[in-house]
Write an enzyme that holds these catalytic residues in place. Structure first.
Site, PDB file in Angstrom:
ATOM      1  N   HIS A 164      53.101 -35.836  12.216  1.00  0.00           N
ATOM      2  CA  HIS A 164      54.559 -36.968  11.555  1.00  0.00           C
ATOM      3  C   HIS A 164      54.621 -35.738   9.863  1.00  0.00           C
ATOM      4  CE1 HIS A 164      51.178 -38.963  11.553  1.00  0.00           C
ATOM      5  NE2 HIS A 164      51.809 -39.623   9.671  1.00  0.00           N
TER       6      HIS A 164
ATOM      7  N   ASP B  87      59.606 -44.976   7.513  1.00  0.00           N
ATOM      8  CA  ASP B  87      58.559 -45.305   7.133  1.00  0.00           C
ATOM      9  C   ASP B  87      58.546 -47.122   7.462  1.00  0.00           C
ATOM     10  OD1 ASP B  87      54.895 -44.441   6.778  1.00  0.00           O
ATOM     11  OD2 ASP B  87      55.477 -46.431   6.516  1.00  0.00           O
TER      12      ASP B  87
ATOM     13  N   GLY C 118      44.193 -39.951   5.352  1.00  0.00           N
ATOM     14  CA  GLY C 118      44.849 -41.038   5.370  1.00  0.00           C
ATOM     15  C   GLY C 118      45.314 -40.810   6.921  1.00  0.00           C
TER      16      GLY C 118
HETATM   17  P1  5GP Z   1      50.052 -41.572   8.953  1.00  0.00           P
HETATM   18  O1  5GP Z   1      48.815 -42.530   7.743  1.00  0.00           O
HETATM   19  O2  5GP Z   1      49.287 -41.715  10.014  1.00  0.00           O
HETATM   20  O3  5GP Z   1      49.978 -40.130   7.765  1.00  0.00           O
HETATM   21  O4  5GP Z   1      50.641 -42.622   8.437  1.00  0.00           O
HETATM   22  C1  5GP Z   1      51.111 -42.931   9.649  1.00  0.00           C
HETATM   23  C2  5GP Z   1      52.891 -44.244   8.861  1.00  0.00           C
HETATM   24  O5  5GP Z   1      53.301 -44.470  10.058  1.00  0.00           O
HETATM   25  C3  5GP Z   1      52.511 -44.929   7.997  1.00  0.00           C
HETATM   26  O6  5GP Z   1      52.904 -44.621   6.612  1.00  0.00           O
HETATM   27  C4  5GP Z   1      52.679 -46.123   8.387  1.00  0.00           C
HETATM   28  O7  5GP Z   1      53.529 -47.167   7.839  1.00  0.00           O
HETATM   29  C5  5GP Z   1      53.948 -45.742   9.482  1.00  0.00           C
HETATM   30  N1  5GP Z   1      54.355 -46.470  10.657  1.00  0.00           N
HETATM   31  C6  5GP Z   1      52.534 -46.672  11.531  1.00  0.00           C
HETATM   32  N2  5GP Z   1      53.448 -47.505  12.131  1.00  0.00           N
HETATM   33  C7  5GP Z   1      54.644 -47.870  12.334  1.00  0.00           C
HETATM   34  C8  5GP Z   1      55.229 -48.148  13.043  1.00  0.00           C
HETATM   35  O8  5GP Z   1      55.825 -49.140  14.748  1.00  0.00           O
HETATM   36  N3  5GP Z   1      57.247 -48.346  12.952  1.00  0.00           N
HETATM   37  C9  5GP Z   1      57.455 -47.253  11.913  1.00  0.00           C
HETATM   38  N4  5GP Z   1      58.958 -47.075  11.043  1.00  0.00           N
HETATM   39  N5  5GP Z   1      56.041 -46.945  11.000  1.00  0.00           N
HETATM   40  C10 5GP Z   1      55.134 -47.025  11.019  1.00  0.00           C
END
Ligand code: 5GP
Ligand code: ZN
Length: 119
Positions: free
Chosen positions: A105, A35, A98
């Protein structure tokens, strides 16, 4: 169509390599990468290569692929050496919980104490 790549999806772009990521494991059907904004010493995202909007949509469309993601989450925990102590697998589902990227994922979090219940 379910599973087809989406042109505007960040994680579909990570699957193709168009957006770079620090990949820690890859299988025929999944990719696991760090992440970009880690919330724990180990914070790895495991995604299906096929596009599904969230965990429930993934499970409804493709049970085998859902199992692949969960198995890989366990493999990541073992590889990262957090499995013995304990770790958490999280699927944020919906913006109110969130979710910010609408490509399913699993967050694999470990390497520190994890509170229960989560915030
Ligand atoms: P969500 O908030 O949808 O559960 O998780 C999305 C995750 O993707 C977040 O923890 C965020 O930090 C991560 N994330 C967002 N953009 C990128 C990126 O460009 N590369 C990586 N490796 N992680 C990302
Ligand atoms: Zn996608």
């Amino acid at each position: 169509m379910a599973g087809e790549p989406q042109a505007d999806c960040l994680f579909c772009k990570i699957v193709t390599g168009e957006v770079p990521a620090t990949v820690v494991r890859e299988t025929e059907t999944t990719v696991a990468f760090r992440d970009i904004n880690p919330q724990a010493p180990t914070h790895v995202l495991v995604i299906p290569k096929a596009h599904h909007a969230d965990a429930a949509a993934l499970a409804a469309a493709d049970p085998q692929l859902t199992a692949d993601v969960l198995r890989e989450a366990g493999e990541v925990a073992a590889q990262e050496k957090v499995a013995d102590h304990g770790y958490r697998i999280v699927f944020n589902t919906g913006s109110g919980a969130g979710q910010t990227v609408f490509h399913a994922h699993a967050h694999v979090l470990g390497g520190r104490g994890l509170q229960w219940p989560p915030g």
